[in-house]
Design a protein around this motif. Sequence first.
Motif, PDB file in Angstrom:
ATOM      1  N   ILE A  25       0.839  -1.205   0.000  1.00  0.00           N
ATOM      2  CA  ILE A  25       0.000   0.000   0.000  1.00  0.00           C
ATOM      3  C   ILE A  25       0.872   1.253   0.000  1.00  0.00           C
ATOM      4  N   ARG A  26       1.933   1.230   0.819  1.00  0.00           N
ATOM      5  CA  ARG A  26       2.803   2.408   0.898  1.00  0.00           C
ATOM      6  C   ARG A  26       3.476   2.676  -0.444  1.00  0.00           C
ATOM      7  N   GLU A 111      -2.874  15.092  -0.761  1.00  0.00           N
ATOM      8  CA  GLU A 111      -3.088  15.026   0.691  1.00  0.00           C
ATOM      9  C   GLU A 111      -3.630  13.664   1.115  1.00  0.00           C
ATOM     10  N   ASP A 112      -4.519  13.097   0.306  1.00  0.00           N
ATOM     11  CA  ASP A 112      -5.067  11.777   0.630  1.00  0.00           C
ATOM     12  C   ASP A 112      -3.972  10.710   0.593  1.00  0.00           C
ATOM     13  N   VAL A 116      -2.270   8.425   3.781  1.00  0.00           N
ATOM     14  CA  VAL A 116      -2.065   6.968   3.797  1.00  0.00           C
ATOM     15  C   VAL A 116      -0.630   6.651   4.208  1.00  0.00           C
ATOM     16  N   ILE A 117       0.321   7.331   3.574  1.00  0.00           N
ATOM     17  CA  ILE A 117       1.738   7.070   3.862  1.00  0.00           C
ATOM     18  C   ILE A 117       2.061   7.389   5.322  1.00  0.00           C
ATOM     19  N   ARG A 118       1.584   8.536   5.800  1.00  0.00           N
ATOM     20  CA  ARG A 118       1.881   8.942   7.183  1.00  0.00           C
ATOM     21  C   ARG A 118       1.290   7.971   8.199  1.00  0.00           C
ATOM     22  N   GLU A 138     -12.017  11.014  10.047  1.00  0.00           N
ATOM     23  CA  GLU A 138     -11.439  11.845   8.993  1.00  0.00           C
ATOM     24  C   GLU A 138     -10.386  11.081   8.191  1.00  0.00           C
ATOM     25  N   GLN A 139      -9.522  10.330   8.888  1.00  0.00           N
ATOM     26  CA  GLN A 139      -8.511   9.527   8.195  1.00  0.00           C
ATOM     27  C   GLN A 139      -9.175   8.463   7.326  1.00  0.00           C
TER      28      GLN A 139
END
Length: 201
Positions: A25-26, A111-112, A116-118, A138-139
Amino acid sequence: MPGHFEPIPGGGAAVALDEVEISIIRSLAVQLLELIGPGPGGDASDDPLAELFAEGPSEPPSDPVLQRLFPDAYGGPGHEEATADKADEQRAHAAEFRRFTENDLRAGKREDALAVIRSLDALTSSGEGGAVLKLSPEQSVRWMRALNDLRLAIGTRLDITDEEDTDLLYRLPDEDPRKPMVMAYLWLGGLQETLVETLMP
């Protein structure tokens, strides 16, 4: 990869991911970021006001994936019978709309993907080679949009245009070079579907 999202108390969603799933996913989110590209002033603008009023492109992107992520607002498929004048008018409207909206759309998708990465980078291992990802409401919405973008991107590369194409994917032989991408597409679809279900009232 059987992971699926489940609702958690207080809103939001959680899913157990192993190291391979986290890595996939990352990696896909990073590739999406690279494809979308930086903002009009680069990643960090010295003049936020100038960036706010910066005009975007008026022509559709050349990459098929970006065309799918940022489609024309007017015309396109289903409008083939329009007269030449009408087609020119639709193109002009689409160019105008794109010029004033695409930068914002790209910023939102960036931003989306970054969210995900963060959230993946903030995970701590459960000790068994994986972790449980817990998302706030929100996430969860950001993840849902990013998963949709990832599936659109992969689906475009696989030439998926309708449900019939998806059915054919299930019958691909294991030696087909598209198989890993197909598996990722189907798996992300399952994740997205279960995440949507957690967000429904």
